[in-house]
Design a protein around this motif. Sequence first.
Motif, mmCIF file in Angstrom:
data_model
loop_
_atom_site.group_PDB
_atom_site.id
_atom_site.type_symbol
_atom_site.label_atom_id
_atom_site.label_comp_id
_atom_site.label_asym_id
_atom_site.label_seq_id
_atom_site.Cartn_x
_atom_site.Cartn_y
_atom_site.Cartn_z
ATOM 1 N N GLY A 20 0.771 -1.238 0.000
ATOM 2 C CA GLY A 20 0.000 0.000 0.000
ATOM 3 C C GLY A 20 0.794 1.276 0.000
ATOM 4 N N PHE A 21 2.123 1.194 -0.137
ATOM 5 C CA PHE A 21 2.939 2.395 -0.235
ATOM 6 C C PHE A 21 2.970 2.875 -1.690
ATOM 7 N N ALA A 22 2.931 4.179 -1.880
ATOM 8 C CA ALA A 22 2.987 4.756 -3.227
ATOM 9 C C ALA A 22 4.222 5.638 -3.353
ATOM 10 N N PRO A 23 5.023 5.448 -4.409
ATOM 11 C CA PRO A 23 6.219 6.292 -4.580
ATOM 12 C C PRO A 23 5.840 7.710 -4.963
ATOM 13 N N GLU A 24 6.563 8.670 -4.395
ATOM 14 C CA GLU A 24 6.396 10.059 -4.777
ATOM 15 C C GLU A 24 7.587 10.482 -5.640
#
Length: 221
Positions: free
Chosen positions: A99-103
């Motif tokens: 559930g982590f999204a790269p910025e």
Amino acid sequence: MTTSQEYLEAYDRQLRTDAETPSAIAVQRLGPLRLVTFAGGRGFVTYQDLGRADAVTIAGWVGEALAYYRPDAAITRVEWKTRGHDRAPGLHDALVSNGFAPESPESIMIGEARRLAVDVALPDEVGLREVTSEPDVRAMCTMQAEVFGDPDTQDMANAMLRRLGTGDGMQLWALTAARARSALALGKRLMHSDSTEFSRPILERAGLVKVSTTTPYMWRR
């Protein structure tokens, strides 16, 4: 050893430790990971290196780290700070699957403070001073939030005011040259910045060198 290699080693050795999280209210260790909690409901995962861990081990750490934060309803977001020069097999996939999204990636910039401590001619109507008072800190954070689209203005301001209250050495300036002069006065040799693509060329012209990249991965409740 080239200059960039020396700078990168200094970064890994000096800034990927307690120096990276001086305003933490709690730090939990998980293998090589530092699971940091900041006031305002923010979690932060960092580490000096991941050793020679394989993809299975790293995936396990990602799951355990998130399991550490998830039960605390006060934690609304968690940042996992990655660096482009790390050996981290499977980390991207493990973060995304949890559930982590790269910025947007940022450039890790390092340079000699003495090269940046130049005289800057200010317009007559402009003054330069260190930001120390609560109204000025809050005004600065409001400006920064507007520029970078950060909605957490109050959390940022409160964290900075707490740090100023502890006297841990943090200083707030408006110009790189002023920061460099202050660093030299404190006996520091190098300066560091995590820079967006907007500021990277400016800092390169000022003598900083890009030694790697850092990409934040964000999990939000």
